[in-house]
Scaffold this active site. Sequence first.
Site, PDB file in Angstrom:
ATOM      1  CG  ASP A  85      35.789  52.614  29.241  1.00 61.58           C
ATOM      2  OD1 ASP A  85      35.003  52.180  30.171  1.00 61.58           O
ATOM      3  OD2 ASP A  85      37.009  51.752  28.850  1.00 61.58           O
ATOM      4  CD  GLU A 149      35.585  46.457  31.570  1.00 61.20           C
ATOM      5  OE1 GLU A 149      35.571  45.533  32.232  1.00 61.20           O
ATOM      6  OE2 GLU A 149      35.387  46.910  30.630  1.00 61.20           O
ATOM      7  CD  GLU A 150      34.965  47.453  27.257  1.00 61.20           C
ATOM      8  OE1 GLU A 150      35.745  46.348  27.332  1.00 61.20           O
ATOM      9  OE2 GLU A 150      33.811  47.323  27.307  1.00 61.20           O
ATOM     10  CG  ASP A 176      30.137  45.838  32.552  1.00 62.01           C
ATOM     11  OD1 ASP A 176      29.806  45.996  31.605  1.00 62.01           O
ATOM     12  OD2 ASP A 176      31.640  46.006  32.877  1.00 62.01           O
TER      13      ASP A 176
HETATM   14  N1  BES Z   1      31.328  43.839  30.498  1.00 65.60           N
HETATM   15  C1  BES Z   1      32.284  43.107  30.080  1.00 65.60           C
HETATM   16  C2  BES Z   1      32.806  41.765  30.782  1.00 65.60           C
HETATM   17  C3  BES Z   1      31.333  40.681  30.548  1.00 65.60           C
HETATM   18  C4  BES Z   1      30.528  40.798  29.867  1.00 65.60           C
HETATM   19  C5  BES Z   1      31.249  39.791  31.724  1.00 65.60           C
HETATM   20  C6  BES Z   1      29.461  39.903  29.764  1.00 65.60           C
HETATM   21  C7  BES Z   1      30.472  38.866  31.579  1.00 65.60           C
HETATM   22  C8  BES Z   1      29.485  38.979  30.647  1.00 65.60           C
HETATM   23  C9  BES Z   1      33.525  43.945  30.102  1.00 65.60           C
HETATM   24  O1  BES Z   1      33.311  45.231  29.639  1.00 65.60           O
HETATM   25  C10 BES Z   1      34.727  43.490  29.242  1.00 65.60           C
HETATM   26  O2  BES Z   1      34.529  43.602  28.047  1.00 65.60           O
HETATM   27  N2  BES Z   1      35.688  43.042  29.724  1.00 65.60           N
HETATM   28  C11 BES Z   1      36.784  42.380  29.188  1.00 65.60           C
HETATM   29  C12 BES Z   1      38.138  42.742  29.964  1.00 65.60           C
HETATM   30  C13 BES Z   1      38.757  43.685  29.956  1.00 65.60           C
HETATM   31  C14 BES Z   1      40.067  43.645  30.718  1.00 65.60           C
HETATM   32  C15 BES Z   1      39.121  44.389  28.604  1.00 65.60           C
HETATM   33  C16 BES Z   1      36.885  40.899  28.569  1.00 65.60           C
HETATM   34  O3  BES Z   1      35.991  40.321  29.322  1.00 65.60           O
HETATM   35  O4  BES Z   1      37.193  40.458  27.538  1.00 65.60           O
HETATM   36 MN    MN Z   2      31.820  46.308  30.440  1.00 59.07          MN
HETATM   37 MN    MN Z   3      33.449  45.307  27.419  1.00 61.93          MN
END
Ligand code: BES
Ligand code: MN
Ligand code: MN
Length: 453
Positions: A85, A149-150, A176
Amino acid sequence: MNQYISENKDRFVNELLDMLRIPSVSADPKFKQDVIRTAEFVAEKIREAGADHVELCETAGYPIVYGEKIIDPNLPTVLVYGHYDVQPADPYELWTSPPFEPVIKDGKIYARGACDDKGQMYMHVKAFEVMMKNNALPCNVKFMIEGEEEVGSANLGTFVKNNKEKLKGDVILISDTGMLANDVPSITTGLRGLSYVEVEVTGPNRDLHSGLYGGAVANPINILCQMIASLHDENNHITIPGFYDNVQELSQEERAEMARAPFDLEKYKKALDLGDVHGEAGYSTMERNSIRPTLDVNGIWGGYTGEGAKTVIASKAYAKISMRLVPNQTADEITEKFQKHFESIAPASVKVVVKPHHGGEPVVTPTDSVAYQAASKAYEETFGVKPIPVRSGGSIPIVAMFKSELGLDSVLMGFGLDSDAIHSPNEHFGVFNFMKGIETIPLFYKHYAEMNK
Ligand code: BES
Ligand code: MN
Ligand code: MN
């Protein structure tokens, strides 16, 4: 293997472009069919690459793509996690080419999800194909690719809890995250946790004429701004009582080690058009965005925002607030402390409601494990230099659950760059990075299997 990779490079890239054309935005129900179509696409590609028992595992939300190749139950098993996603693409007008019509410009693939996480997840599918086609898969592999995940991975959590036997393995492998630069490879060794809340401040029971009532009743927007401003002090410390109680402080040695990672403050400011950086007193920029907890308003609204001027005191004001957490803070603990504090600072002239959203726990992964050492060797071979361990500021809430529910550590082999603009307009992913991932991942398997002998 390298010959196979270079001969099939164009096809690998084109398949990724095909996947990027499907707008798998999990947050917006409008894209439901597209999200499901992406799951089917991923399942088909994992099947074609040579996996057995490929299936879409239904959940209360979007399906989890599962597939495995067990070559010998006595060999170790690598569990690959990723997500198909993507974040919503808006604001559309800021994209230089449409977000779901991928194009390659200056060696970079531009599309929503190019880096986060379709491009990075797909490196694993192709690396698996490379190993299968060259009779070089040295251990077992299981794929677990989710579609939520998002939006907080709520259903993956349940899936993990209910499928411990199916998910039995030795290590979790994830791409990721990012790395420092294309000539400064790094392996992510930590992720921050997350507590996300929405607040609603109500003043009068209806919108009021700002002349007739202004000055005599509380304006919920003014009050909300004051309340939010008070959450940081003059040193940019967060003022919520007990907020730092469980924060693990790093030793001077650990901080000195961190400071050895290359970082150019002037370049950093220039890339973002900043007059200066900003953050907690006593900590460097690299520390502020990785080993320290934060509190940020992600959105704030209320009152009149249309054309021209309307003289009004709104009845309500709202904000969405995220707190990034570090070991050993927990999401529940921080959400509760926030709620209690926020309610306590509200004047009697307004009512406040705090609604918690999804959360996640912080993690730090070991660097002395076989899996980390295997990853480090793999990068060293493909990049020619040893990768640096770096704690990231981002969050992948499921990683802490892999540890608590399955007892497994994760290796975060990210190939993205901070400049890839994930979650922003014009997200992109270097073809160089995509191909480097496909070259490096099989070497991880090789070293991991050898070191486990
Ligand atoms: N892949 C990201 C997280 C990420 C990106 C970690 C770059 C380290 C470096 C992940 O898809 C993401 O966006 N996570 C969200 C949290 C989620 C609960 C929506 C975030 O970090 O805001
Ligand atoms: Mn991600
Ligand atoms: Mn993300």
